[in-house]
Enzyme design. Sequence first.
Site, PDB file in Angstrom:
ATOM      1  N   ASN A  67       0.816  -1.101  -0.076  1.00 33.37           N
ATOM      2  CA  ASN A  67       0.076   0.082   0.097  1.00 33.37           C
ATOM      3  C   ASN A  67       0.662   1.376  -0.079  1.00 33.37           C
ATOM      4  O   ASN A  67       0.386   2.248  -0.342  1.00 33.37           O
ATOM      5  CB  ASN A  67      -0.965  -0.019   1.121  1.00 33.37           C
ATOM      6  N   HIS A  68       2.014   1.231   0.200  1.00 35.58           N
ATOM      7  CA  HIS A  68       3.122   2.147   0.211  1.00 35.58           C
ATOM      8  C   HIS A  68       3.925   2.524  -1.050  1.00 35.58           C
ATOM      9  O   HIS A  68       4.593   3.415  -1.275  1.00 35.58           O
ATOM     10  CB  HIS A  68       4.093   2.505   1.566  1.00 35.58           C
ATOM     11  N   HIS A 174       2.868  -7.057   5.478  1.00 31.11           N
ATOM     12  CA  HIS A 174       2.070  -5.960   5.823  1.00 31.11           C
ATOM     13  C   HIS A 174       2.224  -5.537   7.312  1.00 31.11           C
ATOM     14  O   HIS A 174       2.337  -4.573   7.453  1.00 31.11           O
ATOM     15  CB  HIS A 174       0.651  -5.950   5.166  1.00 31.11           C
TER      16      HIS A 174
END
Length: 256
Positions: A67-68, A174
């Site tokens: 997600n980054h 994650h």
Amino acid sequence: MKILCVGDVVGSAGCAHLRKTLPGIKRLYGVDVCIVNGENAADGNGMTPAAAEHILDSGADVITGGNHTFRRRELYDVLDKNPALLRPANYPPSAPGRGLCMVDRGRYQVAVINLIGVVYMEPLACPFDTLDRLLREAGNPRFCVVDFHAEATAEKKALAYYADGRISALVGTHTHVQTADEQILPQGTGFLTDVGMTGPLHSVLGVKPEQSIAKMHGKLPVRFSTAEGPCRMDAVLLTLDDASGKAVAVERVNVQ
């Protein structure tokens, strides 16, 4: 075949520890392919081109994201140009990069797929349907490892059972905390809910503890920075049957 999957590299401290430990671990275990999650490899978060180059030079064959991945715009061109640098495949097609890499070793190929969860995260394309599509596009490869970057443990395990027997292994990333549930599912797919983190040992997911405390206790915005001190590399070693591509062993690896 031996495949090593390394947990989220955090900041320059994690990058330095990876450089120090990964070559020796690859030699020790006779690793054929090394997959490293690097979405937090830049200080602050995200990944820069320099951080990606550092991870590849340290011994990674493929870098996966999460997600980054898109935090640093300077990475966008590299995502498009370098097939060894992945981003989750269930982002829209307009996003830079790709979610599937074929590692060609001449006598065999290993498909590496990067997906991201949608439970408690962004409402992206369904990871189940995206996995089906990528397996078709790759010709249902004998060797296939999935990095599923997800928050919910149930979503990770559900996707693993959904793909059981069709992929060699699914490993989660994650959460930055390694789980102790390594196993081989009934149809031969290796599984671990989360590989863990490569970064500062005395930290909160890689962040200075006092900053995480200030954020969670004070409820106000806090600028995070990578913690200092000794580091640890969390990884998982997958042993795959050369004939079938299925997992025959799943072993957690931790190196300080």
